[in-house]
Write an enzyme that holds these catalytic residues in place. Structure first.
Site, PDB file in Angstrom:
ATOM      1  N   ASP A 160       0.858  -1.179   0.000  1.00 36.00           N
ATOM      2  CA  ASP A 160       0.000   0.000   0.000  1.00 36.00           C
ATOM      3  C   ASP A 160       0.904   1.242   0.000  1.00 36.00           C
ATOM      4  O   ASP A 160       2.113   1.158   0.223  1.00 36.00           O
ATOM      5  CB  ASP A 160      -0.973  -0.017   1.193  1.00 36.00           C
ATOM      6  CG  ASP A 160      -2.193   0.864   0.925  1.00 36.00           C
ATOM      7  OD1 ASP A 160      -2.127   1.731   0.023  1.00 36.00           O
ATOM      8  OD2 ASP A 160      -3.228   0.700   1.611  1.00 36.00           O
TER       9      ASP A 160
ATOM     10  N   GLU B  93     -10.529   6.783   4.486  1.00 34.74           N
ATOM     11  CA  GLU B  93      -9.552   6.108   5.350  1.00 34.74           C
ATOM     12  C   GLU B  93      -9.646   6.580   6.806  1.00 34.74           C
ATOM     13  O   GLU B  93     -10.740   6.826   7.311  1.00 34.74           O
ATOM     14  CB  GLU B  93      -8.139   6.265   4.770  1.00 34.74           C
ATOM     15  CG  GLU B  93      -8.057   5.680   3.349  1.00 34.74           C
ATOM     16  CD  GLU B  93      -6.662   5.557   2.817  1.00 34.74           C
ATOM     17  OE1 GLU B  93      -5.771   5.154   3.574  1.00 34.74           O
ATOM     18  OE2 GLU B  93      -6.457   5.828   1.619  1.00 34.74           O
TER      19      GLU B  93
HETATM   20  C1  BGC Z   1      -5.050   3.265   0.219  1.00 38.00           C
HETATM   21  C2  BGC Z   1      -5.211   2.283  -0.928  1.00 38.00           C
HETATM   22  C3  BGC Z   1      -5.013   2.963  -2.250  1.00 38.00           C
HETATM   23  C4  BGC Z   1      -3.675   3.673  -2.255  1.00 38.00           C
HETATM   24  C5  BGC Z   1      -3.356   4.357  -3.580  1.00 38.00           C
HETATM   25  C6  BGC Z   1      -3.812   4.137   0.085  1.00 38.00           C
HETATM   26  O1  BGC Z   1      -3.832   5.196   0.975  1.00 38.00           O
HETATM   27  O2  BGC Z   1      -5.006   2.557   1.436  1.00 38.00           O
HETATM   28  O3  BGC Z   1      -6.476   1.670  -0.865  1.00 38.00           O
HETATM   29  O4  BGC Z   1      -5.110   2.019  -3.285  1.00 38.00           O
HETATM   30  O5  BGC Z   1      -3.670   4.646  -1.230  1.00 38.00           O
HETATM   31  O6  BGC Z   1      -4.148   5.446  -3.811  1.00 38.00           O
END
Ligand code: BGC
Length: 557
Positions: free
Chosen positions: A271, A465
């Site tokens: 991630d 998030e």
């Molecule tokens: C998230 C992911 C995402 C990634 C790229 C991260 O902060 O947890 O779900 O795919 O960013 O944007």
């Protein structure tokens, strides 16, 4: 996504002739805004670039996306092995970083609709939009199973039921990886976030999932098994820990469970910047060693592409990282590229999106919205009888595209306002109203005399998030005040709730005649209006428990 025998042979031949510099470069995925010069794409033999939430190339048009994709691919093709890049972005409810794209309901709404064909169709449309902009990798579907709605990513999950998540995830993977025809560009899916992201203690994003291996397997593994069976090409690791060990550093989870036991043949990506803080004193080289040795194949980094390149080479030369591990990672990444057709033609033909496609997609989105609606309470208010002639709609959420889209909508966190094209719930109610109906509107609770029905639209402001972690699952204070002001109304009230998760709304449930949960419906607010004017009641079912209600139940009187 299965490569042909010929494509596989090409991958083997390629790996056999690549230098260590070329190999480790393929393992790096970077935000193009951090490149010191675009020449670094070829100089470091980079494997991919990505556009994260809100990172769209300005001025955020189809053309600017295509031009970014073409430009970076040109640089990749100048590298010694001329291997095209993976171009990734999050299309978690439509091609949601692209201005003007149709945005579908977030996964929680699709979970309420619980229609695998519909999920697959939405994923296919998203892929078509993405492929049309030159992007070939969608960081979706999110196959999280939500344990606690306090989690700020609850709306990215289809359900708290493992079986539902598994079924819809498999459908999404098939839709994302649709084959648009020989020689045509297509998109790789990415199931995320492995593993236990929705099971952290207290629903804290990026927290610790404390449970036995048996429970982890029973509740959180089946969606991955289903995604793998559906041919998912990549899997993203999760920020969370499992019993104190970060998933990004767990050889047991990545190499033993996912790759050996489940036989996952695709590649594993980290991630966003997740490995940066893995090692003591944040020593990046140690983090690289920990995660790549644990089984990570590709590193997603906002800007440390040079440190990744140098670090991996150093680990190789010092014997801290076996060449066999690097070969395995590169073979997996190149196999995915081969399956996308990138090693055959280098530049697959981009499908085009016409204005007619857009209209058709909006229709499909409206249907998805309609099917996602859950009637929590109905005291004989719906279907709307012909006795209601003067409807008053109120609340800022009734007339705001940004608020109804939620997070991951043009920007990472989402925002209020006209963030993109679409129809608000109010516009939908006005567009579809029968001629004898008047529909008035106010942001607050003042209303014309003679109003015979109030439709109050309230909700949670957008978030994504950890920004969305909630301690109490309450509506924002201003929304509570707005609804409280309506609780003594002598006109019947229908409450429409825009939310990414179940909330504590017991006082309003008791006071108002009906409550309809519309989740985060996306750009097509007229789907809500269609359902209200429909003669049948909404059919969506709660994808997870609602506080204060009986288990998975609704109060329909
Ligand atoms: C998230 C992911 C995402 C990634 C790229 C991260 O902060 O947890 O779900 O795919 O960013 O944007």
């Amino acid at each position: 996504m299965e490569p042909s025998a010929k494509q596989l042979a090409r991958v083997k031949a390629l790996v056999a002739k690549m230098t260590p510099e070329e190999k480790v470069g393929q393992m790096i995925l970077v935000d193009p805004r951090s490149l010191e010069t675009p020449d670094d794409i070829s100089r470091y033999h980079l494997g991919g670039i990505f556009v994260n939430g809100g990172g769209a190339p300005p001025p955020n048009t189809m053309e600017s996306w295509i031009s970014l994709a073409e430009k970076v691919q040109d640089y990749a093709l100048k590298s010694s092995q001329a291997i095209p890049l993976l171009l990734g972005t999050d299309g978690v409810h439509g091609h949601n970083n692209l201005d003007g794209s149709v945005l579908f309901p977030h996964n929680i709404g699709l979970g309420a609709g619980n229609n695998p064909e519909q999920v697959a169709e939405i994923a296919r449309i998203t892929s078509l939009a993405m492929a049309a902009t030159g992007f070939n990798w969608n960081f979706a579907p999110c196959v999280a199973v939500v344990d606690n709605p306090r989690w700020g990513r609850t709306y990215e999950s289809f359900s708290s039921e493992t079986e539902t998540v598994s079924r819809l995830s498999a459908a999404a993977v098939r839709g994302v990886q649709t084959d648009f025809g020989s020689g045509k560009a297509r998109v790789l899916a990415c199931a995320k976030h492995f593993i236990g992201d929705g099971g952290t203690a207290g629903g804290v994003d990026r927290g610790n999932t404390q449970m036995s291996m048996g429970e982890l397997r029973a509740r959180f593994l089946p969606p991955y098994i289903a995604a793998i069976a559906a041919g998912v090409g990549s899997i993203m690791l999760s920020y969370n820990q499992w019993n104190g060990t970060p998933c990004h550093a767990s050889r047991l989870l990545i190499s033993a469970l996912l790759k050996r036991e489940l036989g996952f043949k695709g590649f594993v990506v980290s991630d966003w910047d997740a490995i940066d803080n893995l090692a003591p004193e944040n020593r990046f080289i140690d983090a690289l060693s920990l995660s790549i040795n644990a089984g990570l194949d590709m590193i997603m980094t906002s800007r440390k592409y040079k440190a990744c390149h140098a670090g991996l080479l150093e680990l190789l030369s010092q014997g801290d990282l076996p060449l066999s591990r690097v070969n395995d990672a590169v073979e997996r990444i190149l196999t995915a590229k081969a399956a996308l057709g990138l090693l055959d033609t280098q530049r697959p033909e981009l499908p085009s999106m016409t204005a007619i496609d857009h209209l058709e997609n909006r229709k499909i989105a409206r249907r998805a919205v309609r099917e996602s609606l859950v009637l929590l309470k109905n005291d004989a208010l719906l279907p709307l009888g012909s006795n209601y002639k003067r409807i008053h709609v109120c609340g800022e959420f009734a007339d705001d595209i940004g608020l109804q889209c939620g997070g991951w909508s043009i920007s990472w966190q989402g925002s209020k306002g006209k963030i993109t094209e679409g129809t608000t719930i109010l516009e939908g109610l006005r567009n579809l109203a029968a001629p004898e109906l008047t529909v008035s509107y106010s942001q607050g609770v003042e209303m014309p005399d003679g109003t015979d029905l109030i439709i109050a639209v309230a909700g949670e402001y957008p978030y994504a998030e950890f920004h969305g972690d909630s301690k109490d699952l309450e509506l924002p204070l201003d929304q509570q005040a707005f609804l409280t002001a309506l609780t003594n109304s002598d006109v019947p009230v229908l409450l429409i709730l825009i939310t990414g998760r179940p909330l504590v709304i017991t006082p309003y449930l008791d006071k108002f005649e009906a409550t309809l949960v519309v989740w985060l419906p996306g750009t097509e607010g007229d789907g809500v209006a269609e359902a209200l004017y429909n003669r049948d009641l909404p059919t969506g079912k709660l994808p997870m428990d609602w506080p204060g209600l009986r288990e998975h139940d609704t109060i329909i009187e």
